[in-house]
Design a protein around this motif. Structure first.
Motif, short mmCIF file in Angstrom:
data_model
loop_
_atom_site.label_atom_id
_atom_site.label_comp_id
_atom_site.label_asym_id
_atom_site.label_seq_id
_atom_site.Cartn_x
_atom_site.Cartn_y
_atom_site.Cartn_z
N THR A 49 1.09 -1.35 0.07
CA THR A 49 -0.34 0.37 0.31
C THR A 49 1.34 1.24 -0.01
O THR A 49 0.72 1.92 -0.48
CB THR A 49 -0.60 0.16 1.31
N GLU A 50 1.62 0.66 1.24
CA GLU A 50 3.23 2.36 0.92
C GLU A 50 3.82 2.83 -0.28
O GLU A 50 3.54 3.88 -1.02
CB GLU A 50 3.98 2.38 1.83
N LEU A 51 4.14 1.53 -1.06
CA LEU A 51 5.36 1.54 -2.32
C LEU A 51 4.18 2.18 -3.29
O LEU A 51 4.65 2.44 -4.30
CB LEU A 51 5.44 0.47 -2.68
N ALA A 52 2.40 1.80 -3.12
CA ALA A 52 2.15 2.04 -4.27
C ALA A 52 1.49 3.28 -4.65
O ALA A 52 1.33 4.16 -5.49
CB ALA A 52 0.55 0.85 -4.04
N PHE B 43 12.33 3.53 -4.48
CA PHE B 43 11.60 3.30 -3.79
C PHE B 43 12.16 4.51 -2.86
O PHE B 43 12.27 5.51 -2.35
CB PHE B 43 10.52 2.52 -3.18
N TYR B 44 14.23 4.16 -2.55
CA TYR B 44 14.52 4.78 -1.76
C TYR B 44 14.59 6.43 -2.10
O TYR B 44 15.18 7.47 -1.44
CB TYR B 44 15.83 3.44 -0.76
N LYS C 251 10.45 17.58 3.24
CA LYS C 251 8.95 17.42 2.97
C LYS C 251 8.94 15.53 4.05
O LYS C 251 9.87 15.05 3.42
CB LYS C 251 8.12 16.43 1.58
N PRO C 252 8.25 14.78 4.35
CA PRO C 252 7.54 13.37 5.22
C PRO C 252 7.97 12.48 4.10
O PRO C 252 7.98 12.69 2.34
CB PRO C 252 6.11 13.25 5.52
N ASP C 253 8.48 12.25 4.40
CA ASP C 253 8.99 10.15 3.42
C ASP C 253 8.03 9.50 3.19
O ASP C 253 7.37 9.48 3.84
CB ASP C 253 10.04 9.40 4.87
N PRO C 254 7.56 9.71 1.97
CA PRO C 254 5.96 9.44 1.55
C PRO C 254 6.41 7.10 1.47
O PRO C 254 5.55 7.06 1.29
CB PRO C 254 6.59 8.95 -0.31
N CYS C 255 7.41 7.07 2.21
CA CYS C 255 7.67 4.94 1.94
C CYS C 255 8.25 5.02 3.66
O CYS C 255 9.31 4.14 3.40
CB CYS C 255 8.70 4.70 1.20
N PRO C 256 7.64 5.35 4.43
CA PRO C 256 8.47 5.50 5.90
C PRO C 256 8.60 3.63 6.20
O PRO C 256 10.08 3.58 7.22
CB PRO C 256 7.76 6.49 7.11
N LEU C 257 7.80 3.08 6.13
CA LEU C 257 7.83 1.88 6.90
C LEU C 257 8.49 0.47 5.48
O LEU C 257 9.94 -0.19 6.35
CB LEU C 257 7.16 0.86 6.19
N TRP D 287 12.48 -0.58 7.32
CA TRP D 287 12.73 -1.72 7.34
C TRP D 287 14.47 -1.86 6.67
O TRP D 287 15.62 -2.97 6.63
CB TRP D 287 11.91 -2.49 5.87
N LEU D 288 14.90 -1.44 5.29
CA LEU D 288 16.06 -0.92 4.94
C LEU D 288 17.08 -0.73 5.59
O LEU D 288 18.21 -1.16 5.93
CB LEU D 288 16.03 0.27 3.62
N LYS D 289 17.41 0.14 6.65
CA LYS D 289 17.90 -0.02 7.21
C LYS D 289 17.48 -0.70 8.96
O LYS D 289 19.36 -1.50 9.15
CB LYS D 289 17.39 1.69 8.07
N GLU D 290 16.46 -0.96 8.71
CA GLU D 290 16.54 -2.34 10.11
C GLU D 290 17.90 -3.29 9.49
O GLU D 290 18.66 -4.14 10.24
CB GLU D 290 15.40 -2.64 10.43
N LEU D 291 18.06 -3.52 8.36
CA LEU D 291 18.42 -4.96 7.29
C LEU D 291 19.94 -3.87 7.59
O LEU D 291 20.49 -5.17 6.21
CB LEU D 291 17.80 -5.36 6.96
#
Length: 266
Positions: free
Chosen positions: A191-194, A237-238, A249-255, A259-263
């Motif tokens: 949903t976020e990426l779309a 997307f990044y 502006k706010p990050d359009p893909c915060p989730l 998760w990219l940072k987490e990994l």
């Protein structure tokens, strides 16, 4: 109807699973060119590029410039920025929704319960010839115009980016496991990426994307998951996130970013 099975001979670049499968669907008149070998000037017809994304630069260099408009790209991921950087504009593309488990095995068509007609699509000058080749091999393939193709391409990009990232968070998870056990996680990311892709490209996706992508995942449930080819997949997307943040502006893909940072991918 003998004419219907006439497959236009092609130059096929890359002798991996997809290249070999494409050759099998031909009439024996194709020319298989190994990665790094020169593409001939005098072989009329499409040039099917069946290599990894990271080899595209080398393929372009070994193709005479006068033949560039015959190139047909059969890669996953976001190729548009690369096309534009090379002056390729609206290059021919194929979205291959079929899976080949091992070299030499017949492809499995990605027909799903939401799209029983199949999802594979082709766009561009050679689209009909490519569709005829795939049909000859028993696979589905639609010929689409630029706008319809772009939507499907983005949808496939969202599929690979979302399923691979969620799978990577759960070591050992196949695409099927993500679809079954982590469906809410993957659907939130879809949903976020779309939304980000729709805003960036000023398009409106058809409803029910998560159902379509989950249905496709069930047809390739055995696929392993890993975040690979970052530049061509999640990286797009990044880059939207980086651009927005740089503009305050706010990050359009915060989730996705979290998760990219987490990994430790970024």
């Amino acid at each position: 109807m003998a004419a219907a099975t006439k497959v236009v001979p092609a130059v096929i670049v890359g002798g991996g699973r997809v290249g070999k499968a494409m050759q099998e669907m031909g009439n024996g008149d194709d020319l298989l060119v190994k990665r790094g070998d020169s593409v001939p000037l005098d072989f009329a017809g499409p040039i099917l590029v069946c290599t990894r994304n990271d080899d595209l630069e080398a393929v372009l260099e070994s193709t005479p410039k006068s033949r560039w408009d015959d190139l047909v790209f059969v890669q996953n991921g976001m190729l548009e920025p690369w096309f534009h950087s090379k002056g390729l504009g609206d290059a021919d593309q194929v979205l291959a929704y079929f899976a080949i488990a091992k070299l030499g095995e017949p492809p499995i068509d990605g027909k799903t319960d939401t799209n029983p007609e199949g999802l594979t699509a082709a766009f561009g000058k050679w689209a009909s010839a490519v569709a005829a080749r795939l049909h000859a091999g028993g696979l589905s393939c639609k010929v689409l115009d630029k706008d319809a193709f772009q939507k499907q391409m983005l949808e496939k990009l969202i599929w690979i980016s979302a399923f691979m990232l969620v799978g990577a968070r759960h070591p050992g998870a196949t695409v099927g496991v993500v679809e079954k056990d982590f469906r809410s996680e993957v659907c939130n990311l879809i949903t976020e990426l779309a939304a980000a892709a729709a805003a960036e490209k000023a398009i409106v996706f058809e409803d029910g994307m998560d159902d379509r992508l989950c249905a496709y995942s069930r047809t390739v449930a055995h696929f392993p998951t890993a975040v690979k080819e970052f530049k061509w997949r999640n990286g797009w997307f990044y880059s939207l996130s980086e651009k927005a943040i740089a503009e305050g502006k706010p990050d359009p893909c915060p989730l996705h970013t979290t998760w990219l940072k987490e990994l430790k991918v970024v």
